[in-house]
Design a protein around this motif. Structure first.
Motif, short mmCIF file in Angstrom:
data_model
loop_
_atom_site.label_atom_id
_atom_site.label_comp_id
_atom_site.label_asym_id
_atom_site.label_seq_id
_atom_site.Cartn_x
_atom_site.Cartn_y
_atom_site.Cartn_z
N CYS A 79 -5.61 -2.78 -0.06
CA CYS A 79 -4.89 -2.77 1.22
C CYS A 79 -5.83 -3.25 2.31
O CYS A 79 -6.86 -2.62 2.55
CB CYS A 79 -4.38 -1.36 1.53
N CYS A 104 -0.02 3.18 3.71
CA CYS A 104 0.41 2.68 5.03
C CYS A 104 1.51 1.62 4.93
O CYS A 104 2.05 1.21 5.95
CB CYS A 104 -0.79 2.13 5.80
N SER A 156 -5.46 -3.04 5.46
CA SER A 156 -5.47 -2.15 6.62
C SER A 156 -6.34 -0.91 6.38
O SER A 156 -7.18 -0.57 7.19
CB SER A 156 -4.06 -1.68 6.97
N CYS A 157 -6.11 -0.22 5.24
CA CYS A 157 -6.86 1.02 5.04
C CYS A 157 -7.88 0.92 3.91
O CYS A 157 -8.51 1.91 3.57
CB CYS A 157 -5.93 2.23 4.88
N CYS A 216 0.84 -1.19 0.00
CA CYS A 216 0.00 0.00 0.00
C CYS A 216 0.88 1.25 0.00
O CYS A 216 1.80 1.36 0.82
CB CYS A 216 -0.89 -0.02 1.24
ZN LIG Z 1 -2.90 0.82 3.44
#
Ligand SMILES: [Zn+2]
Length: 271
Positions: free
Chosen positions: A132, A117, A134-135, A114
């Motif tokens: 991604c 992040c 995570s985000c 990503c």
């Molecule tokens: Zn990310």
């Protein structure tokens, strides 16, 4: 394509009918005029670390692209050929798949993480995108829009030799569209920067996907307006006006929009 299309193929889920383009070190593995391989020919080379990407489906046949880190030419009796050579020597339909496969692998390889992040990305379940976890950002395959322009002055054509030319050809002027620019503004700016003249009557003619590495070429005509030719020597080695009957070696209309623009201009004057 529908949303149920699988864009990232499990190497164990290959179909007998799949046609697979194999890339190594930015080149394509070919055998003679065959640019792609059947699954049965390459299955023994695929491991779980390979991730074939779907290029397209035509007549229910999947066209895939897969990258090998190791050179496997010897084990399948293949040779490595550059995309550029394929463009010059094969028919357009095959080149389209080979070029698109190369663009997709380029994108896939450069979006493993990503950009926001830094987490490792994963293939999107439904779309040709990397996500991604995570985000939740999605990263789609990108193209870079460029302009290519044939500047004319009456019958005369402005052709230039680029400093990084692969062919030695004289061709049209070209450059990337910058953020905030329209294609027409990019044409006027590129011409001014590269050869120092002003143009007018800028008109769009046609476009071409250009996988070196991932451009969309928008082809224009423009008329000379003012100024003397002053090649910038950074991108343009030499530039000159040529008459239709006395052209230097240039790109063929069959392979590039630059060649087509030149051919269209010549037709207008009966050449
Ligand atoms: Zn990310």
């Amino acid at each position: 394509m529908t949303t149920s299309t699988e864009f990232f193929i499990d190497p164990q889920q290959g179909l007998k009918e799949d046609r697979v383009f194999i890339y190594h070190d930015k080149q394509l593995l070919v055998r003679g005029k065959n640019l792609y391989w059947s699954n049965s020919e390459i299955q023994h080379l695929l491991s779980n670390s390979h991730r074939p990407l779907l290029i397209d489906i035509q007549n229910r046949i999947r066209y895939l692209a897969v990258q090998f880190e190791k050179d496997v030419c010897d084990s399948i009796d293949a040779e490595l050929v550059s995309l550029w050579k394929i463009l010059l020597e094969t028919d357009n339909s095959q080149f389209r798949f080979a070029g698109l496969g190369s663009q997709l692998l380029n994108w896939y390889n450069s979006h493993r993480f990503c950009g926001t992040c830094g987490s490792p990305t994963q293939p999107h379940e439904l779309e040709r995108a990397m996500v991604c976890p995570s985000c939740q950002l999605s990263f789609y395959a990108r193209i870079n829009p460029c302009v290519i322009v044939l500047v004319t002055r009456g019958q005369e054509l402005l052709l230039a030799k680029h400093t990084r030319t692969r062919t030695g050809f004289h061709s049209c002027l070209a450059g990337f569209i910058e953020v905030g620019e329209t294609p027409e503004q990019a044409v006027a700016r590129e011409v001014k920067e590269e050869v120092g003249i002003e143009v007018e009557n800028i008109r769009y003619i046609k476009s071409q996907s250009w996988p070196f590495p991932s451009q969309l070429m928008l082809g224009f005509f423009a008329d000379y307006k003012a100024g003397d030719l002053r090649p910038d020597r950074k991108e343009i080695e030499e530039a000159a006006w040529f008459l239709p009957g006395d052209l230097p070696l240039g790109p063929a209309a069959s392979i590039s929009v630059a060649g087509e623009l030149i051919a269209l201009h010549l037709q207008r004057f009966g050449f």
